[in-house]
Design a protein around this motif. Structure first.
Motif: not given
Lengths: 70, 273
Positions: A11-12, B192-194, B198-200, B229-230
């Motif tokens: 999903e992410l 990016i976008p790691i 990771v924070r997300a 989103k998460v």
């Protein structure tokens, strides 16, 4: 739990259109045939999708990206 | 309100009170104590806000028995719930004074610095992501367009760590974002976008959508949307409603130990059941 973790990841990654690059399947050690089928199918899918598009963003200058978005 | 806070401090109901004090016409986060009780006269409730509960967490880490009074809006209360869930604070050691919060159709007047959305320029709207969009609108971008837009936003990141430092629910002693093996800490620009993902992932089940990270972000990255989103996923998949109560188990899906109740699996696309 595993399926939820993987679904979470899919999903992410879906925000970036990469969800198809993660695949989960349950295969018993007695299912050699299924293992071959799943791995072959996934390998072909990844090949047809081509290389991961993300590194290009890290290296590309911002202006090029902006142009691509138009 | 000031009288009540003074009496709390005098009677020892609380050891400290966290609020804002007006200093040279600027409201700044302040720790009021019994020793300097006259300062309470300068206490202000204004649109300015700060993660006071983060200060409370640091205080409780030093002195676990400290009793803390706090000025709290709805977002502060949600953050407190998350901190109770994660054992960073105990509900019995915190007393809150409610402050006016975000506007709603029923309540036009509000005291919150997040009220007035900054204007979003035409260029950002065209190639990036408008911070004020709804999550559904962002999800509706196609794979290619979504990727281009998000990566445009992430590329602006200067890795100032402002989002993490202001975050009321970021309390880990060891942060993955400081870990060389995970995100690459040395060079100026983040991986990016790691870095952001990771924070997300860590914000799932933690982010209470206060928007302080986005307020703090000098590059205007739509972090709130990413964390919405998460948390949407956490709600859909695990039926986990972040910050609604201090009694639920912590949301933890990483590592070997899982504290969540198993829930029936919803039909999902893309994964083989």
């Amino acid at each position: 739990m595993t399926i939820k973790r993987i679904t979470f990841l899919q999903e992410l990654l879906g925000l970036f259109g990469l969800q198809e690059r993660v695949h989960l399947a349950w295969i018993s050690s007695a299912e050699a045939q299924k293992f071959v089928e799943v791995v072959t199918a996934f390998t072909e899918k990844i090949k047809s999708l081509g290389p991961n598009p993300l590194p290009a963003y890290r290296d590309a200058p911002r202006a090029a990206l902006a142009a691509a978005a138009h | 309100m000031k009288e009540q806070i003074k009496s709390w401090l005098e009677q020892g109901t609380v050891d400290v009170f966290l609020g804002y004090r007006e200093v040279d016409h600027h409201p700044i986060p302040w720790c009021f104590t019994q020793e300097a009780i006259e300062e309470v006269d300068d206490l202000v409730v204004s649109p300015a806000r700060y993660s006071l509960e983060k200060i409370a967490t640091h205080m409780a880490a030093e002195d676990p028995d400290i009793r803390i009074g706090m000025l709290a809006r709805d977002c502060n209360n949600r953050a407190l719930n998350v901190l109770y869930v994660w054992n960073q604070l105990r509900p019995e050691q915190v007393v809150t004074v409610e402050a006016n919060c975000c506007p709603s159709p029923l309540k036009e007047h509000a005291d919150c610095s997040y009220l007035e959305p900054g204007t979003v320029g035409a260029y950002k709207k065209a190639v990036g992501i408008d911070n004020h969009l709804r999550l559904e609108a962002v999800e509706a971008y196609g794979p290619e367009e979504g990727r281009n837009r998000w990566m445009y936003e992430f590329q602006k990141c200067i890795k100032c760590y402002g989002c993490r430092n202001i975050c009321p629910v970021c309390f880990c002693r060891e942060c993955s974002l400081d870990h060389d093996d995970l995100v690459g800490t040395g060079p100026l620009l983040p991986d990016i976008p790691i870095f952001h993902l990771v924070r997300a992932v860590h914000m799932a089940g933690r982010c209470i959508d206060c928007g302080l990270c986005e307020d703090a972000c000098p590059m205007d990255i739509p972090l709130r949307l990413l964390y919405q989103k998460v948390n949407r996923i956490a709600m859909d998949l695990f039926d986990y409603r972040t910050g609604t109560s201090g009694d639920q188990p912590p949301f933890s899906i990483l590592g070997d130990r899982v504290t969540l109740e198993p829930k029936p699996i919803q039909p999902v696309t893309g994964a083989e059941a």
